[in-house]
Write a protein that holds these residues in place. Structure first.
Motif, PDB file in Angstrom:
ATOM      1  N   ALA A  30       0.837  -1.209   0.000  1.00 14.31           N
ATOM      2  CA  ALA A  30       0.000   0.000   0.000  1.00 14.31           C
ATOM      3  C   ALA A  30       0.870   1.255   0.000  1.00 14.31           C
ATOM      4  N   LYS A  31       1.956   1.234   0.771  1.00  7.87           N
ATOM      5  CA  LYS A  31       2.854   2.399   0.798  1.00  7.87           C
ATOM      6  C   LYS A  31       3.529   2.593  -0.556  1.00  7.87           C
ATOM      7  N   GLU A  32       3.913   1.497  -1.193  1.00  9.01           N
ATOM      8  CA  GLU A  32       4.533   1.595  -2.523  1.00  9.01           C
ATOM      9  C   GLU A  32       3.530   2.149  -3.536  1.00  9.01           C
ATOM     10  N   TYR A  33       2.294   1.673  -3.494  1.00  9.55           N
ATOM     11  CA  TYR A  33       1.254   2.178  -4.388  1.00  9.55           C
ATOM     12  C   TYR A  33       0.990   3.654  -4.127  1.00  9.55           C
ATOM     13  N   GLU A  34       0.934   4.028  -2.851  1.00  8.55           N
ATOM     14  CA  GLU A  34       0.711   5.428  -2.499  1.00  8.55           C
ATOM     15  C   GLU A  34       1.839   6.303  -3.025  1.00  8.55           C
ATOM     16  N   SER A  35       3.064   5.825  -2.923  1.00 11.71           N
ATOM     17  CA  SER A  35       4.212   6.577  -3.429  1.00 11.71           C
ATOM     18  C   SER A  35       4.112   6.768  -4.939  1.00 11.71           C
ATOM     19  N   LYS A  36       3.775   5.698  -5.649  1.00  8.15           N
ATOM     20  CA  LYS A  36       3.622   5.791  -7.106  1.00  8.15           C
ATOM     21  C   LYS A  36       2.482   6.730  -7.471  1.00  8.15           C
ATOM     22  N   LEU A  37       1.379   6.615  -6.751  1.00 11.84           N
ATOM     23  CA  LEU A  37       0.227   7.474  -6.993  1.00 11.84           C
ATOM     24  C   LEU A  37       0.576   8.935  -6.712  1.00 11.84           C
ATOM     25  N   HIS A  38       1.347   9.159  -5.661  1.00 14.15           N
ATOM     26  CA  HIS A  38       1.765  10.518  -5.318  1.00 14.15           C
ATOM     27  C   HIS A  38       2.643  11.102  -6.424  1.00 14.15           C
ATOM     28  N   THR A  39       3.538  10.287  -6.968  1.00 21.16           N
ATOM     29  CA  THR A  39       4.392  10.742  -8.062  1.00 21.16           C
ATOM     30  C   THR A  39       3.547  11.097  -9.289  1.00 21.16           C
ATOM     31  N   ASP A  40       2.575  10.245  -9.606  1.00 19.74           N
ATOM     32  CA  ASP A  40       1.685  10.518 -10.740  1.00 19.74           C
ATOM     33  C   ASP A  40       0.885  11.797 -10.520  1.00 19.74           C
ATOM     34  N   CYS A  41       0.394  11.979  -9.310  1.00 21.54           N
ATOM     35  CA  CYS A  41      -0.394  13.188  -9.010  1.00 21.54           C
ATOM     36  C   CYS A  41       0.479  14.441  -9.107  1.00 21.54           C
ATOM     37  N   ASP A  42       1.704  14.343  -8.619  1.00 25.99           N
ATOM     38  CA  ASP A  42       2.613  15.496  -8.720  1.00 25.99           C
ATOM     39  C   ASP A  42       2.843  15.855 -10.182  1.00 25.99           C
ATOM     40  N   TRP A  43       3.064  14.841 -11.028  1.00 24.80           N
ATOM     41  CA  TRP A  43       3.299  15.102 -12.448  1.00 24.80           C
ATOM     42  C   TRP A  43       2.054  15.740 -13.066  1.00 24.80           C
ATOM     43  N   ASN A  44       0.874  15.219 -12.717  1.00 26.37           N
ATOM     44  CA  ASN A  44      -0.367  15.790 -13.253  1.00 26.37           C
ATOM     45  C   ASN A  44      -0.556  17.236 -12.810  1.00 26.37           C
ATOM     46  N   MET A  45      -0.226  17.533 -11.566  1.00 28.85           N
ATOM     47  CA  MET A  45      -0.370  18.905 -11.070  1.00 28.85           C
ATOM     48  C   MET A  45       0.617  19.844 -11.772  1.00 28.85           C
ATOM     49  N   GLU A  46       1.842  19.377 -11.987  1.00 34.56           N
ATOM     50  CA  GLU A  46       2.855  20.217 -12.631  1.00 34.56           C
ATOM     51  C   GLU A  46       2.501  20.507 -14.087  1.00 34.56           C
ATOM     52  N   ASN A  47       1.894  19.561 -14.766  1.00 33.49           N
ATOM     53  CA  ASN A  47       1.631  19.689 -16.193  1.00 33.49           C
ATOM     54  C   ASN A  47       0.162  19.971 -16.503  1.00 33.49           C
TER      55      ASN A  47
END
Length: 183
Positions: free
Chosen positions: A57-74
């Protein structure tokens, strides 16, 4: 001596009862210990499973957080790209429905001024740019024409698409027309 004998027998009876009680207590405690060890083994297995689930779950959350950061930046650039894409698709749809974007209304007055001439030239240049962009978008859509025709029920009798070659109606079998065409 009789008293000593009675005391001795009483002591032996008490000792026997105590040994029986101690033996019963040992059996109960051994059983409780076995039950506790079994429960500990089960709980440690569950604990390991939960730790693995937590790590996943922590690994998934980390990946999801990275995806969300990229979406917010772009977000802004993606939003602009979608708006441009929607506009291009609307224009392409209009062209497919028969609209003609090749004309440009330059000026309605009969005596053009210098400003009107430069406006007409800039409109003409702008129109040329839009026409090129539309043509490039249409070139990209060229591969989707067959899919579009299938979706609207025009396939394989498509007369709108340039260079459309209908699929072989009898694959693997040569018709008389195909034989004549070979000779």
């Amino acid at each position: 001596e009789k008293q000593a004998q009675e005391d001795y027998e009483k002591l032996m009876a008490d000792s026997k009862a105590k040994r029986a009680a101690d033996s019963q207590s040992i059996e109960e405690k051994t059983s409780a210990l076995a039950d506790a060890e079994s429960e500990l083994h089960d709980l440690s297995g569950e604990h390991k499973d939960r730790e693995a689930e937590d790590a996943a779950a922590k690994e998934y959350e980390s990946k999801l957080h990275t995806d969300c950061d990229w979406n917010m930046e772009n977000y802004e650039s993606r939003k602009e790209a979608r708006v441009a894409e929607i506009e291009s698709l609307k224009k392409a749809k209009d062209v497919l429905n028969g609209a003609d974007f090749s004309f440009v209304q330059l000026e309605s007055s009969s005596s053009p001024t210098l400003l009107a001439k430069s406006t007409a030239q800039s409109c003409s240049a702008s129109d040329e740019g839009h026409r090129r962009m539309l043509q490039s978008k249409m070139a990209l859509l060229q591969g989707f024409c067959e899919d579009m025709c299938k979706a609207v029920g025009k396939h394989p009798d498509c007369s709108v698409c340039d260079g459309f070659i209908p699929p072989d109606a009898t694959p693997g079998v040569q018709t008389w027309d195909e034989l004549y065409a070979q000779f």
